[in-house]
Design a protein around this motif. Structure first.
Motif, short mmCIF file in Angstrom:
data_model
loop_
_atom_site.label_atom_id
_atom_site.label_comp_id
_atom_site.label_asym_id
_atom_site.label_seq_id
_atom_site.Cartn_x
_atom_site.Cartn_y
_atom_site.Cartn_z
N GLU A 1 48.02 -15.22 13.97
CA GLU A 1 47.99 -16.46 13.20
C GLU A 1 48.79 -17.54 13.94
N VAL A 2 48.37 -18.78 13.77
CA VAL A 2 49.12 -19.91 14.30
C VAL A 2 49.46 -20.81 13.13
N LEU A 3 50.75 -20.96 12.85
CA LEU A 3 51.24 -21.69 11.69
C LEU A 3 52.01 -22.93 12.14
N PRO A 4 51.91 -24.03 11.37
CA PRO A 4 52.68 -25.23 11.73
C PRO A 4 54.15 -25.09 11.33
N LEU A 5 55.02 -25.69 12.11
CA LEU A 5 56.45 -25.62 11.85
C LEU A 5 56.94 -26.91 11.18
N GLY A 6 57.95 -26.73 10.34
CA GLY A 6 58.54 -27.87 9.66
C GLY A 6 59.82 -28.34 10.33
N GLN A 7 60.19 -27.75 11.48
CA GLN A 7 61.38 -28.18 12.21
C GLN A 7 61.10 -27.98 13.69
N PRO A 8 61.75 -28.73 14.54
CA PRO A 8 61.48 -28.61 15.98
C PRO A 8 61.74 -27.19 16.47
N SER A 9 60.89 -26.74 17.37
CA SER A 9 61.01 -25.37 17.89
C SER A 9 61.84 -25.30 19.16
#
Length: 357
Positions: free
Chosen positions: A8-16
């Protein structure tokens, strides 16, 4: 284990961050909090990671910050599964958006290593290393005092005493002809003036199985050789060796954490990976291994040895993040019973103990 190789590829809510990172946990939109015990192993193999700087792992690895997938600050490539108790477990790599393809490709290598497996952990119990003294001591092999007494007994008989093996406990304080015979080659080279006055004693904590070929050479050369009573031999190191060998034979892969590494010839018929850092363990090795043995033999003198980079407990924790895991603790145990105590004493008196020849 029911699993899928689809990442799965999920969007992040904070910088990685600027590169790839492997979180110790994250929040999945459907499964909730997902634990990632294998994160230190993934980190050791991430592109650009300095493998020479791999931090020591003893017990639990430090946890990273949770990652919450809800935004457009980067992506999280993840593969998750439910463990036997219903806990959500997985592996994941966070990356900036422009590195999504690299994150997905890197994670899929480790997704192929996910499977239900056993880990066999043989006991690494050893005798406490130390120096045998007349009064004994808390760090002395339990059999050392008996070995020391046998040396004195044979020296008092005017014998030359052979100390067989290479155990970590050194017998000291004796005066007289005492010769160390660590291996069969030394037994072949031995030259003594009076072969009729020759006795042997085992170095405490020596692996008993290694003594047999030495004795075979000595007895063929010196038929009148006398020896220490076998009740006084220490089997702790032998049991540790036999337990490790049995675990290795039952496994698809052996991860060898011994310091120094166990000789390769002991495990010549199986896949062996000598592990000093986590970068020594590859996804391809684990993908084909349904049963893994972890062998860890502590050094003879822990105070003088380099600290292990990877511990058995820490490695078990990491492997628990690569599929449901059954940890099997394996131990070999030798017990010794003296035949003389099993006999019924004759009517004319007790049976005396004699040293075998």
């Amino acid at each position: 284990m029911k699993r899928t190789r689809l990442t799965e590829v999920l969007p992040l809510g904070q910088p990685s961050g600027p590169g790839l990172t492997a979180p110790r946990s994250f929040v999945h939109p459907h499964r909730g909090t997902v634990q990632c015990p294998a994160a230190p192993l993934l980190t050791a193999h991430l592109p650009g990671h300095d493998r020479r700087a791999t931090a020591p792992l003893a017990g639990h690895a430090p946890r990273g910050l949770p990652v919450q997938p809800s935004g457009n600050q980067g992506i999280l490539a993840a593969t998750t599964y439910l463990d036997l108790d219903g806990t959500a477990v997985g592996i994941a790599i966070a990356a900036p958006t422009h590195l999504e393809d690299l994150a997905r490709k890197t994670l899929e290598q480790w997704t192929g290593a996910l499977r239900t497996r056993r880990v066999l952990v043989p006991s690494s119990e050893t005798c406490p290393a130390g120096r045998a003294t007349e009064g004994g001591g808390s760090r002395t092999c339990p059999k050392a005092a008996a070995a020391q007494g046998a040396v004195r007994h044979f020296l008092n008989r005017q014998d030359t005493v052979l100390l067989l093996g290479s155990g970590p406990v050194h017998l000291t304080g004796h005066t007289g002809p005492v010769i160390a015979i660590p291996d069969p080659a030394a037994a072949h080279r031995l030259r003594i003036p009076d072969p009729e006055r020759l006795s042997f004693v085992l170095q405490p904590c020596t692996i008993v199985d290694e003594i047999t070929p030495i004795l075979r050479v000595l007895r063929s050369r010196f038929p009148l050789l006398r020896g220490q009573h076998p009740d006084q031999w220490c089997y702790t190191a032998s049991d540790a060796r036999q337990g490790a060998d049995a675990a290795a034979q039952a496994s698809d892969l052996l991860l060898n954490l011994s310091t120094p590494p166990a000789p390769a010839e002991r495990f010549s018929d199986m896949a062996v990976r000598n592990v000093r850092t986590l970068s020594d363990i590859r996804a391809a090795d684990l993908a084909c291994a349904a049963t893994i043995a972890i062998v860890h033999s502590p050094p003879a003198d822990p105070s003088a040895a380099e600290r292990p980079w990877v511990s058995a407990a820490g490695l078990v924790e990491i492997l628990s993040g690569l599929g449901p895991l059954s940890v099997v603790r394996h131990r070999a145990r030798t017990t010794v019973s003296t035949d003389i105590y099993e006999r019924v004493a004759p009517a004319d008196g007790p049976i005396g103990r004699q040293n075998p020849t």
